[in-house]
Design an enzyme around this catalytic site. Structure first.
Site, PDB file in Angstrom:
ATOM      1  N   GLU A  64      -1.787  -2.149  -5.459  1.00  0.00           N
ATOM      2  CA  GLU A  64      -3.098  -1.204  -5.617  1.00  0.00           C
ATOM      3  C   GLU A  64      -2.833  -0.225  -7.642  1.00  0.00           C
ATOM      4  O   GLU A  64      -1.958   0.765  -7.027  1.00  0.00           O
ATOM      5  CB  GLU A  64      -3.762  -0.502  -5.589  1.00  0.00           C
ATOM      6  CG  GLU A  64      -4.662  -1.085  -4.203  1.00  0.00           C
ATOM      7  CD  GLU A  64      -5.727  -0.652  -3.410  1.00  0.00           C
ATOM      8  OE1 GLU A  64      -7.035  -0.920  -2.226  1.00  0.00           O
ATOM      9  OE2 GLU A  64      -5.266   0.880  -3.296  1.00  0.00           O
ATOM     10  N   ASP A 121       1.078  -1.285  -0.410  1.00  0.00           N
ATOM     11  CA  ASP A 121       0.115   0.167  -0.032  1.00  0.00           C
ATOM     12  C   ASP A 121       1.087   1.214  -0.275  1.00  0.00           C
ATOM     13  O   ASP A 121       1.176   1.590   0.885  1.00  0.00           O
ATOM     14  CB  ASP A 121      -0.823   0.290   1.192  1.00  0.00           C
ATOM     15  CG  ASP A 121      -1.883   1.502   0.764  1.00  0.00           C
ATOM     16  OD1 ASP A 121      -1.661   1.607   0.285  1.00  0.00           O
ATOM     17  OD2 ASP A 121      -1.845   1.545   2.575  1.00  0.00           O
ATOM     18  N   ASP A 141      -2.915   1.251   7.083  1.00  0.00           N
ATOM     19  CA  ASP A 141      -2.180   0.862   5.392  1.00  0.00           C
ATOM     20  C   ASP A 141      -1.771  -0.193   5.543  1.00  0.00           C
ATOM     21  O   ASP A 141      -1.147  -1.025   4.567  1.00  0.00           O
ATOM     22  CB  ASP A 141      -0.990   1.687   5.613  1.00  0.00           C
ATOM     23  CG  ASP A 141      -1.356   3.795   5.908  1.00  0.00           C
ATOM     24  OD1 ASP A 141      -1.439   4.202   4.365  1.00  0.00           O
ATOM     25  OD2 ASP A 141      -1.731   3.885   7.018  1.00  0.00           O
TER      26      ASP A 141
END
Length: 164
Positions: free
Chosen positions: A67, A7, A140
């Protein structure tokens, strides 16, 4: 298969390792690389690169999940996240590590079964799927573990493995 989920962020870059064997997930090491807001941007990015590069070299994951960059309202925060994401992708490239990229919606869908799940629902499912004693902190880190879980599912698919 050992999967590293990331992340990316310049203040907190969450990471999490998940082992995917058969249809079973096992949690591995997880944590965060943190940088000071008082440090120069280039120093913060170097710290993130060095941290991710070191994790890749020491753990030797089979794939890395990240992501796709998504921003809805705040372009100002998207730029630093994009910079952090860039050095994470560079670390993967320098180590010849295949990358799985998914949207936040795809990650939530894979982890919770619902693409618009709340952060709390994602954290709950990550905790349950990986049989963690407590929810991972900060958020996170939970997000990185969610990315790892979703990426494990994708990479476990024979279609993805065969490059189709």
């Amino acid at each position: 298969m050992l999967v590293l989920g990331i992340d990316p962020g310049t203040a907190i870059c969450g990471y999490g390792f998940v082992e995917y064997v058969g249809n079973h997930l096992r949690n591995g090491e997880y944590g965060a690389i943190t940088t000071s807001s008082k440090a120069r941007v280039e120093d913060r990015l170097a710290k993130i690169f060095d941290g991710i590069d070191g994790l890749i070299k020491s753990k030797r994951p089979d794939i890395m999940g990240v992501e796709q960059l998504f921003f809805n309202r705040n372009v100002t925060t998207a730029i630093p996240v994009g910079q952090a994401r860039g050095v994470v992708l560079l670390a993967a490239a320098k180590n010849d590590l295949p990358i799985v990229e998914q949207t936040p919606l795809q990650v939530k869908q894979a982890v919770t079964g619902y693409g618009k799940a709340t952060k709390e629902q994602v954290i709950y499912m990550v905790t349950k799927l990986l049989n963690l004693a407590a929810p991972p902190k900060p958020d996170d880190v939970a997000d990185a573990l969610a990315v790892a879980v979703a990426s494990a599912y994708v990479a476990g698919n024979p279609i993805w493995r065969n490059g189709l």
